[in-house]
Design an enzyme around this catalytic site. Sequence first.
Site, short mmCIF file in Angstrom:
data_model
loop_
_atom_site.label_atom_id
_atom_site.label_comp_id
_atom_site.label_asym_id
_atom_site.label_seq_id
_atom_site.Cartn_x
_atom_site.Cartn_y
_atom_site.Cartn_z
N HIS A 358 0.82 -1.21 0.00
CA HIS A 358 0.00 0.00 0.00
C HIS A 358 0.86 1.26 0.00
O HIS A 358 2.08 1.23 0.14
CB HIS A 358 -0.95 0.00 1.20
N CYS A 377 3.39 -5.13 6.72
CA CYS A 377 2.98 -4.82 5.35
C CYS A 377 4.08 -4.08 4.59
O CYS A 377 4.99 -3.50 5.18
CB CYS A 377 1.70 -4.00 5.34
#
Length: 478
Positions: A358, A377
């Site tokens: 992201h 992440c």
Amino acid sequence: MRFFDRTCLSSLLGASLVAGSLAATPVLARQPDGPVDLTAQAQPAKPAPTKPAPATPAPKPSTPAPSAAAPSPLAVPSTSATPVVEEPDTLPVAHWTLADAQSLLATIRGIGAEGLFARDYEPANLAAAIKVGEGDALDQLASRLFVWLAEDLRDGRTPMTARVQWFAVDPDQDNHPNAQLLAQATETHDIKGVLAGLSPKHPDYALLKDMLSKTKDPKQIAMIRANMDRWRWLGQDLGLQYLIINVPEQELRLTVNNQIIRTYRAIVGKPGRTATPQLAEQVRNVVFNPTWTVPQSIVVGEGLGARLIGNPRQAAREGYVATKNADGTITVVQQPGENNALGRVKLDMPNEHAIYIHDTPSRQLFAQPQRALSHGCIRAERATELAMTMAILGADLPPETAVEYNLSGKYTKVPMTKPWAVYITYFTVARDVNGVMRSFADLYGRDPAVIASFAKPRELHTSQRKSNEAVIKLDNPL
């Protein structure tokens, strides 16, 4: 946030991406911080060949045993008990001609070029069996040693217990099972060719192999071997198009036909409990202007839910929607916007670890040389560019529509219509963004276990396909 107009998008994608040539786009030279250039220390001489271990009686095929190996000065003490090893009671057996057995023996003796050890495959025993001649004893021994060598070339020599947080399941043993390989090799009488065909196809493996042939320093040799083996842990062919993240390098690459189209700086997980696991997944959706469901550690632990639930206007001013559920719990969802924790885009790759790629509102962090900062992440530099490229190439989204979705400010999920693999890897010797073979800091301390496994006798392969460590779902993306 830098938004993209049509001129910017054209510059981004170019004819190589939109018109279909998919030629590799030159990457701006950038010197990474920290790594050491190993090529300057490599010498144009091959390491001394490994002497075969003394001959020992060949084990029966129903109870194969690992070959003996002398302790290495590079050995690292093991911190875990010896694992219970299980192998099928019977291995495939084929008839071996003397010529085929001699070809196998020659391949074993030269296997050091692949970063493996001839001693693991009992060359002295095989040579003795060849002298006796064709028959059941030669068939049993040569078949077993062929399978051992094929397994290590196909799947890697490192036992699964030494592959910390390795959850990237390798499909090669399904695509090329032992019995099939053995039959192909003995029926075509191409022992060397069948085994050579098991090597990883990625060009970095060939570069490591060449580097191994020129390096003299034992510590560097050990690191090169370990990283060659890491390529074998992955599928032999990574596919036509994929994203690959090298965690120690903290870089992400968009790759087509094994050619690097774009590189992006990446933020990866902090060492410890928040370390990024190694995965092989697929991007399923590109999400423009994502929402973020705030984890309960913040909703409850920091009192965010209680503060916002009775004041919807305040929640809206701060970019949240708070909802009280039937069981009394509070759900807080951060709405799309410049301050959203996921930034402007998200690449959705469903997996049990809840890891994805992201954007981030804290884009200044990409300027830092050390970027192991996340809760697991992957945050990508120029993430909007990456997401648009993925949507255009992987979902046939018209460029104008990609721009429209990005500028809309509204949550928009674009399902991928073409497979697009993502590999989160861990290489401490690899090509950098300038194409130079370098070493990278062992962020998570994963080298010692791999190097130690090479200093020990070869372990029999088991049915285990990935790490059996607990899956940790973290409060991403903080």
